[in-house]
Design an enzyme around this catalytic site. Structure first.
Site, PDB file in Angstrom:
ATOM      1  N   VAL A 411      -0.132  -2.634  -2.958  1.00  0.00           N
ATOM      2  CA  VAL A 411       0.467  -4.072  -3.070  1.00  0.00           C
ATOM      3  C   VAL A 411       1.911  -3.550  -3.225  1.00  0.00           C
ATOM      4  O   VAL A 411       2.199  -2.444  -3.557  1.00  0.00           O
ATOM      5  CB  VAL A 411      -0.031  -4.866  -4.172  1.00  0.00           C
ATOM      6  CG1 VAL A 411      -1.495  -5.432  -4.083  1.00  0.00           C
ATOM      7  CG2 VAL A 411       0.296  -4.262  -5.501  1.00  0.00           C
ATOM      8  N   GLU A 413       5.524  -2.448  -4.561  1.00  0.00           N
ATOM      9  CA  GLU A 413       5.859  -1.392  -5.726  1.00  0.00           C
ATOM     10  C   GLU A 413       6.327  -1.925  -6.911  1.00  0.00           C
ATOM     11  O   GLU A 413       7.558  -1.933  -7.182  1.00  0.00           O
ATOM     12  CB  GLU A 413       6.955  -0.370  -5.267  1.00  0.00           C
ATOM     13  CG  GLU A 413       6.981   0.960  -6.095  1.00  0.00           C
ATOM     14  CD  GLU A 413       5.946   1.947  -5.744  1.00  0.00           C
ATOM     15  OE1 GLU A 413       5.085   1.572  -5.365  1.00  0.00           O
ATOM     16  OE2 GLU A 413       6.302   2.976  -6.144  1.00  0.00           O
ATOM     17  N   LYS A 418       0.845  -4.227 -10.112  1.00  0.00           N
ATOM     18  CA  LYS A 418      -0.083  -3.145  -9.997  1.00  0.00           C
ATOM     19  C   LYS A 418      -1.094  -2.998 -10.956  1.00  0.00           C
ATOM     20  O   LYS A 418      -2.251  -3.006 -10.770  1.00  0.00           O
ATOM     21  CB  LYS A 418       0.498  -1.707  -9.633  1.00  0.00           C
ATOM     22  CG  LYS A 418       1.110  -1.556  -8.161  1.00  0.00           C
ATOM     23  CD  LYS A 418       1.426  -0.165  -8.020  1.00  0.00           C
ATOM     24  CE  LYS A 418       2.240   0.176  -6.780  1.00  0.00           C
ATOM     25  NZ  LYS A 418       1.645  -0.056  -5.251  1.00  0.00           N
ATOM     26  N   SER A 444       4.373   5.069  -4.352  1.00  0.00           N
ATOM     27  CA  SER A 444       5.044   6.096  -3.739  1.00  0.00           C
ATOM     28  C   SER A 444       5.897   6.909  -5.193  1.00  0.00           C
ATOM     29  O   SER A 444       6.619   7.870  -5.021  1.00  0.00           O
ATOM     30  CB  SER A 444       6.076   5.892  -2.668  1.00  0.00           C
ATOM     31  OG  SER A 444       6.437   4.601  -2.637  1.00  0.00           O
ATOM     32  N   HIS A 465      -1.658   9.104  -1.989  1.00  0.00           N
ATOM     33  CA  HIS A 465      -0.431   8.722  -1.411  1.00  0.00           C
ATOM     34  C   HIS A 465      -0.431   9.047   0.074  1.00  0.00           C
ATOM     35  O   HIS A 465      -0.394  10.083   0.635  1.00  0.00           O
ATOM     36  CB  HIS A 465       0.558   9.277  -2.089  1.00  0.00           C
ATOM     37  CG  HIS A 465       2.094   9.123  -1.750  1.00  0.00           C
ATOM     38  ND1 HIS A 465       2.857   9.954  -1.611  1.00  0.00           N
ATOM     39  CD2 HIS A 465       2.590   8.138  -1.175  1.00  0.00           C
ATOM     40  CE1 HIS A 465       4.028   9.540  -1.136  1.00  0.00           C
ATOM     41  NE2 HIS A 465       3.821   8.093  -0.911  1.00  0.00           N
TER      42      HIS A 465
HETATM   43  P1  NAI Z   1       4.584  -4.350   1.929  1.00  0.00           P
HETATM   44  O1  NAI Z   1       5.431  -5.138   1.161  1.00  0.00           O
HETATM   45  O2  NAI Z   1       4.678  -4.011   3.389  1.00  0.00           O
HETATM   46  O3  NAI Z   1       3.180  -4.868   1.605  1.00  0.00           O
HETATM   47  C1  NAI Z   1       2.617  -5.244   0.310  1.00  0.00           C
HETATM   48  C2  NAI Z   1       1.464  -6.120   0.555  1.00  0.00           C
HETATM   49  O4  NAI Z   1       0.891  -6.384  -0.664  1.00  0.00           O
HETATM   50  C3  NAI Z   1       1.916  -7.645   0.959  1.00  0.00           C
HETATM   51  O5  NAI Z   1       1.318  -8.074   2.130  1.00  0.00           O
HETATM   52  C4  NAI Z   1       1.764  -8.634  -0.179  1.00  0.00           C
HETATM   53  O6  NAI Z   1       1.239  -9.659   0.347  1.00  0.00           O
HETATM   54  C5  NAI Z   1       0.597  -7.704  -0.721  1.00  0.00           C
HETATM   55  N1  NAI Z   1       0.280  -8.192  -2.256  1.00  0.00           N
HETATM   56  C6  NAI Z   1       1.432  -8.500  -3.071  1.00  0.00           C
HETATM   57  N2  NAI Z   1       0.469  -9.025  -4.177  1.00  0.00           N
HETATM   58  C7  NAI Z   1      -0.633  -8.987  -4.147  1.00  0.00           C
HETATM   59  C8  NAI Z   1      -1.803  -9.224  -4.844  1.00  0.00           C
HETATM   60  N3  NAI Z   1      -1.575  -9.747  -6.158  1.00  0.00           N
HETATM   61  N4  NAI Z   1      -2.892  -9.062  -4.281  1.00  0.00           N
HETATM   62  C9  NAI Z   1      -3.330  -8.720  -3.038  1.00  0.00           C
HETATM   63  N5  NAI Z   1      -1.973  -8.461  -2.185  1.00  0.00           N
HETATM   64  C10 NAI Z   1      -1.083  -8.428  -2.814  1.00  0.00           C
HETATM   65  O7  NAI Z   1       4.671  -2.840   1.174  1.00  0.00           O
HETATM   66  P2  NAI Z   1       4.418  -1.364   1.856  1.00  0.00           P
HETATM   67  O8  NAI Z   1       5.513  -0.682   2.417  1.00  0.00           O
HETATM   68  O9  NAI Z   1       3.008  -1.562   2.452  1.00  0.00           O
HETATM   69  O10 NAI Z   1       3.944  -0.760   0.507  1.00  0.00           O
HETATM   70  C11 NAI Z   1       2.780  -0.906  -0.383  1.00  0.00           C
HETATM   71  C12 NAI Z   1       2.855   0.053  -1.446  1.00  0.00           C
HETATM   72  O11 NAI Z   1       2.848   1.438  -0.845  1.00  0.00           O
HETATM   73  C13 NAI Z   1       3.924   0.125  -2.366  1.00  0.00           C
HETATM   74  O12 NAI Z   1       3.361   0.802  -3.442  1.00  0.00           O
HETATM   75  C14 NAI Z   1       5.007   1.420  -1.935  1.00  0.00           C
HETATM   76  O13 NAI Z   1       5.430   2.070  -2.750  1.00  0.00           O
HETATM   77  C15 NAI Z   1       3.709   2.312  -1.101  1.00  0.00           C
HETATM   78  N6  NAI Z   1       4.269   3.226  -0.020  1.00  0.00           N
HETATM   79  C16 NAI Z   1       5.131   2.684   0.838  1.00  0.00           C
HETATM   80  C17 NAI Z   1       5.394   3.442   1.991  1.00  0.00           C
HETATM   81  C18 NAI Z   1       6.361   3.111   2.935  1.00  0.00           C
HETATM   82  O14 NAI Z   1       6.881   4.025   3.565  1.00  0.00           O
HETATM   83  N7  NAI Z   1       6.837   1.581   3.119  1.00  0.00           N
HETATM   84  C19 NAI Z   1       4.958   5.111   1.953  1.00  0.00           C
HETATM   85  C20 NAI Z   1       4.221   5.468   0.796  1.00  0.00           C
HETATM   86  C21 NAI Z   1       3.605   4.414  -0.088  1.00  0.00           C
END
Ligand code: NAI
Length: 739
Positions: A411, A413, A418, A444, A465
């Protein structure tokens, strides 16, 4: 014979089946070469032998090439001669030439030799086939042939750089060898690399049939009227290829890869002389390449480390193997959808959960798009794609998690969110879960031990990760929190291996290992920008180090808003200890003005909508910090490159000192697979080892004075310099002691 089984049939054809005992795949060991030489001698002297067919007894393929383990273990180096440079070179040359001598013996044995390639034939496997007079290839789905040596810092040294251009022409051969391209059966036939493609069970029959019907025992390059297809170096068209090729290769590799340059030399010089002299020229350049630090590091990292880590070498000992059959991915955004895709692809039942049905469905639609692409590219049938998609259940219902072996949380960051999601997900996970399921977070930046505070089973809580895009990036960082158990680490590794990723185990630290080392690369780019170095110069210097992109381009790719968020979160968490990075205010302003990077076409650069159109520098990038260094002399460029590389390396050394990462092999593999760290170096740790720690420290001291504390060498490096240690030497000594 130890590595070949031979059998003379009623037609006088000697069928030689290559089958190295105790190995799943054939490689050319010293023994295999000796056996092949004996076969060539028999064919030459035994009148009963009318022809020879080579094939493999392995179901895995024909042959994967030379035995690199043997090559690197020192079996190829002069151990028993006086260790002066000349005698080492001579002994290495003899070892390199031995392979060529044996293949040539086979090629000139006076009897027709055909090869029945019943599977994969790479490197030496294809080279020995090129030394045969006729090549039949199986059309099996996993069959491929090619000369991929450049990928490990070498070039084809078993006659490949001489035979392939003579067979298919200079241009096609140079392209195939300098890119290390592999060919599927139809492509290999069209390119002229093989003579015939047949069903797998017909290869030997077809090879024998050629011997009985045509059976020419003379290689085409040994015939009087032989001409190189398309012309050799002395031919106007051929000469042009070399001029262009040379320029192109230097532009692509910035001179970081001596293998490609030596390949050009070998082909250019070799094609002007008769074949027997040509393979001596090849051996000379091959042996020169083998002794470069680039080749040694690349072989070590790409071949040995990647293989070991790809099999889970970081897995805690004594934990029985586990299997993940159901995973729940929470958060169906960019990362979550990718994680669901790779899980289902590996046959794992996947629950993809988001806040509402629409958000969950959007994630599943992303998986469907990826599957459609695979189908349209002929990589997968429609039925297979549908069966994979059917494994994914998109839902907003936390109860669906029940029965999962593993949760991966992805979800937003945000620590509070979390923590809340962890509590919400653990209720169904532990209510009726299988035996000790585990909970992984894809954060991350947030420390695992902090997030584990919200878990009812901190021993089962771990960082898993992934890197973006998940379907393409091989690396998965497995992050151990303070309370994470060995069993949990082992399970996370088993899951990573099942989804065909390369797991590297690291200990908890802000940004863990990969991002902690990578962020200083982008920060250094920003500092240069604030100093007035022209952005084009900064990004060129970045690419010249061997990184896939320069720092500013890379920031545009990652997204400027994400980087700004990370910066402000870090500042908040570190309080007074936080030192702002020059340029970070300006980047925050860009984000406020809607410049988010490549994703919306506006960042340091402007990205035109038209596909393939080049990006152009945004004028504001120049206005915010007026350029004072628009051009640089070679020494200044070297200094920029050094700053960009060393700032990452010194961070890796700090990670070592703090125990964030403990195994140099994992660090090297992680650096290349995780953030594209200069592959020619063999990885971030190999870079320091090959510079020499004492010299590295000396440089860091100089750079600290000029640029600041971020270059200051940690005590560990000073101690290693005093003792004359290397990271690999130190680790291996420790490991030997522990054993
Ligand atoms: P994103 O914004 O694309 O997706 C996050 C998703 O979580 C959204 O679809 C949102 O609706 C959902 N969400 C929010 N609250 C929720 C809840 N209570 N229950 C269920 N779902 C919920 O973000 P992204 O880029 O996919 O990042 C997700 C995680 O991965 C973060 O922790 C980020 O730091 C980490 N990450 C991101 C990378 C990147 O390049 N974007 C690389 C490695 C890790």
């Amino acid at each position: 014979m130890e590595t070949f089984k031979t059998e003379l049939d009623a037609d006088g054809i000697l069928l030689c089946t290559f089958d190295v005992p105790g190995k799943s795949m054939n490689t050319f060991t010293k023994q295999a070469l000796a056996d092949l030489a004996a076969i060539a001698e028999q064919a030459k002297s035994d009148a009963a032998v009318k022809g020879v067919v080579l094939t493999s007894g392995k179901t895995t393929g024909f042959c994967a090439g030379a035995d690199l383990e043997e090559m690197l273990s020192g079996a190829w180096e002069a151990k028993n001669v006086a260790q002066d440079e000349q005698s080492i070179l001579k002994a290495n040359f003899d070892a390199a030439f031995e392979m060529n001598r044996v293949y040539r013996l086979l090629e000139t044995c006076g009897k027709p030799v055909a090869v029945a390639i019943n599977g994969l034939a790479l490197g030496g496997g294809l080279e020995v086939s090129l030394a045969c007079h006729y090549r039949v290839l199986s059309n099996g789905p996993k069959v491929q042939v090619g000369l991929p040596e450049v990928k490990i810092g070498l070039f084809p040294g078993g006659g490949g750089s001489q035979r392939l251009p003579r067979l298919i022409g200079v241009q096609a051969a140079l392209m195939a060898m300098s890119e290390g391209k592999s060919f599927k059966p139809a492509e290999a036939l069209a390119a002229g690399i093989v003579d015939e493609v047949v069903d797998d069970d017909k290869v030997v029959e077809a090879a024998k049939n050629w011997i009985k019907t045509k059976g020419d025992p003379v290689a085409r390059w040994d015939k009087k009227d032989f001409k190189i297809p398309g012309g050799g170096p002395y031919h106007p068209a051929g000469a042009q290829i070399f001029i262009m090729g040379n320029a192109l290769i230097r532009k692509q590799s910035y001179g970081n890869y001596p293998a490609v340059i030596n390949l050009m030399h070998s082909v250019y010089e070799g094609l002007q002389v008769p074949f027997d002299t040509a393979i001596k020229i090849e051996s000379r350049f091959f042996c020169k390449t083998l002794s470069t630090p680039q080749a040694k590091s690349m072989i070590r990292t790409f071949f040995m480390s990647m293989q070991a880590i790809g099999k889970g070498s970081g897995r805690p000992a004594g934990v029985p193997k586990t299997d993940v059959t159901q995973v729940a991915v929470i958060g169906a955004g960019m990362m979550g959808a990718g994680i669901a895709y790779v899980s289902a692809l590996a046959g794992i039942r996947t629950i993809l959960l988001d806040r509402d049905q629409a958000a969950a469905d959007k994630g599943k639609a992303h998986c469907e798009d990826l599957l459609k692409k695979s189908v349209s590219r002929g990589k997968m049938t429609q039925e297979k794609a549908q069966s994979i998609l059917d494994l994914i259940t998109a839902t907003p219902d936390y109860a669906a998690i029940t029965g999962s072996d593993l949760v991966v949380e992805a979800v937003f960051e945000n620590t509070d969110l979390k923590e809340q999601v962890t509590k919400q997900a653990e209720a169904p996970l532990y209510a009726n879960g299988k035996e000790a399921p585990i909970f992984g977070t894809n954060t991350s930046t947030i420390p695992i031990s902090l997030l584990a505070g919200a878990s009812s089973h901190a021993e089962n809580y771990i960082g898993i990760h992934f890197f973006s895009p998940v379907d393409k990036m091989m690396l998965v960082e497995i992050i151990r929190g303070a309370k994470t158990s060995d069993a949990t680490v082992a399970k996370a590794i088993d899951y990573a291996l099942k989804i065909k990723k390369t797991p590297v185990v690291v200990n908890d630290s802000r940004f863990f290992f990969a991002n902690r080392c990578f962020i200083p690369f982008t920060a250094e780019g920003m500092i240069m920008w604030s100093e007035g170095v022209a952005p084009a110069l900064i990004d060129n210097a970045g690419r010249m180090t061997g990184m896939p992109r320069g720092p500013l381009e890379m920031m545009d790719d990652v997204a400027l808003d994400l980087l700004t968020k990370i910066t402000s979160e870090t500042a908040k968490a570190m309080g007074d200890a936080y030192q702002p990075i020059p340029g970070e205010k300006e980047v925050a302003q860009m984000v406020a003005d809607g410049r988010l990077g490549r994703k919306n076409g506006k960042g340091f650069y402007d990205y035109p909508e038209a596909k393939g159109a080049p990006k152009t520098l945004w004028s504001g990038t120049l206005d915010m910090f007026p350029v004072t260094m628009a051009e640089a002399n070679p020494a200044e460029v070297e200094e920029l490159k050094k700053r960009l590389l060393y700032v990452q390396a010194v961070t890796a050394a700090r990670c070592f000192e703090e125990g964030v990462i403990t195994n140099p092999r994992e660090a090297d593999v992680g650096s290349i697979l995780g953030w594209g760290f200069a592959p020619w170096s063999g990885g971030i740790i190999s870079l320091m080892d090959s510079i020499g720690i004492a010299k590295f420290v000396e440089e860091l001291d100089r750079m600290t004075k000029l640029y600041g504390e971020r270059f200051a060498p940690p005590q560990l490096l000073r101690d290693m310099a005093t003792k004359g240690e290397t990271f690999y030497g130190r680790f291996d000594k420790k490991a030997a002691k522990a054993a």
